[in-house]
Design an enzyme around this catalytic site. Structure first.
Site, PDB file in Angstrom:
ATOM      1  N   LYS A  83       0.853  -1.199   0.000  1.00 47.19           N
ATOM      2  CA  LYS A  83       0.000   0.000   0.000  1.00 47.19           C
ATOM      3  C   LYS A  83       0.882   1.240   0.000  1.00 47.19           C
ATOM      4  O   LYS A  83       1.791   1.379   0.827  1.00 47.19           O
ATOM      5  CB  LYS A  83      -0.870  -0.046   1.263  1.00 47.19           C
ATOM      6  CG  LYS A  83      -2.219   0.587   1.118  1.00 47.19           C
ATOM      7  CD  LYS A  83      -3.054   0.223   2.333  1.00 47.19           C
ATOM      8  CE  LYS A  83      -4.321   1.000   2.382  1.00 47.19           C
ATOM      9  NZ  LYS A  83      -4.988   0.814   3.674  1.00 47.19           N
TER      10      LYS A  83
HETATM   11  C1  E4P Z   1      -8.258   1.105   4.138  1.00 49.49           C
HETATM   12  O1  E4P Z   1      -7.571   0.739   3.242  1.00 49.49           O
HETATM   13  C2  E4P Z   1      -8.269   2.492   4.634  1.00 49.49           C
HETATM   14  O2  E4P Z   1      -7.036   2.816   5.189  1.00 49.49           O
HETATM   15  C3  E4P Z   1      -9.391   2.646   5.616  1.00 49.49           C
HETATM   16  O3  E4P Z   1     -10.577   2.144   5.010  1.00 49.49           O
HETATM   17  C4  E4P Z   1      -9.591   4.063   6.110  1.00 49.49           C
HETATM   18  O4  E4P Z   1     -10.782   4.098   6.877  1.00 49.49           O
HETATM   19  P1  E4P Z   1     -11.107   5.316   7.860  1.00 49.49           P
HETATM   20  O5  E4P Z   1     -11.311   6.555   7.049  1.00 49.49           O
HETATM   21  O6  E4P Z   1     -12.366   4.892   8.567  1.00 49.49           O
HETATM   22  O7  E4P Z   1      -9.937   5.437   8.803  1.00 49.49           O
END
Ligand code: E4P
Length: 216
Positions: A83
């Site tokens: 990522k």
């Molecule tokens: C996943 O890949 C993301 O980092 C995550 O869904 C972010 O979610 P949030 O905005 O609730 O922290």
């Protein structure tokens, strides 16, 4: 649409696996912090119990650092997806890692143009953050729609991974607008089951089974 679970908690992942509900896992540094264990150990453990893709995020923010960390993370297991943040350096790292056959998830996408750039850089997944867009009183779901149109217009191979999902409506609308995957927190995933008529109907069946003295 595939479901990924957005957590670094192995107990929650195992429970969802038992119900056959998930096709992969996403994590981020905030979820790792919450889990309170060594990052690489957590990712290795998650990969052992997950057949599908498992996203693990780099912490470097410069191109070379991201490439080095991406290679280290990719060695943990064959289903690791690296990522990377949606920055210029992140896109360069995305292109370099993609060229080495490493899967990537370009994260923190808040506009269709950002998503277009990630697709051009060869991202395996692009993660538009629906909930965080809604948080600033803008329509997060519109981004899913725009990305779907753009990716289909040019036949990019990048998959839309709807992220920052907060509610069952986000899941439903991501499916309607054609996201390839939704990454969903465990509580929201289980919440998709809830319907008052299911509860009411089951209560009635249990009561009638007792009254009829049904035995199996
Ligand atoms: C996943 O890949 C993301 O980092 C995550 O869904 C972010 O979610 P949030 O905005 O609730 O922290």
């Amino acid at each position: 649409m595939k479901f990924f679970v957005d957590t670094a908690d192995i107990g929650e992942i195992n429970e969802l696996n038992t119900a056959g509900l998930i096709d992969g896992v996403t994590t981020n540094p905030s979820l790792i912090k919450k889990a309170g264990r060594d990052f690489k150990e957590i990712i290795a453990d998650i990969c052992k119990v997950t057949e599908g893709d498992v996203s693990a995020e780099v912490i470097a923010i410069d191109q070379q650092g991201m490439i080095e960390q991406g290679k280290i993370l990719a060695k943990i297991a064959s289903n690791v997806v690296v990522k990377l943040p949606l920055t210029g350096d992140g896109l360069k790292a995305c292109r370099a890692l993609t060229a080495e056959g490493i899967k990537t998830n370009v994260t923190l996408c808040f506009s269709a143009n950002q998503g277009l750039l990630a697709a051009k850089a060869g991202a395996t997944y692009i993660s538009p953050f629906i909930g965080r867009i809604d948080d600033i009183h803008t329509d997060g779901m519109e981004l899913i729609h725009h990305l779907r149109v753009i990716i289909d217009n040019y036949d990019f191979k990048t998959q839309i991974l709807a992220a920052s999902i907060r509610t069952p409506l986000h899941v439903r609308d991501s499916a309607i607008f054609g996201a390839d995957v939704a990454t969903v927190p465990p509580a929201v995933l289980w919440g998709l089951l809830n319907h008052p008529l299911t509860t009411k109907g089951l209560d009635q069946f249990v009561e009638d089974a007792k009254a009829a003295d049904i035995k199996i």
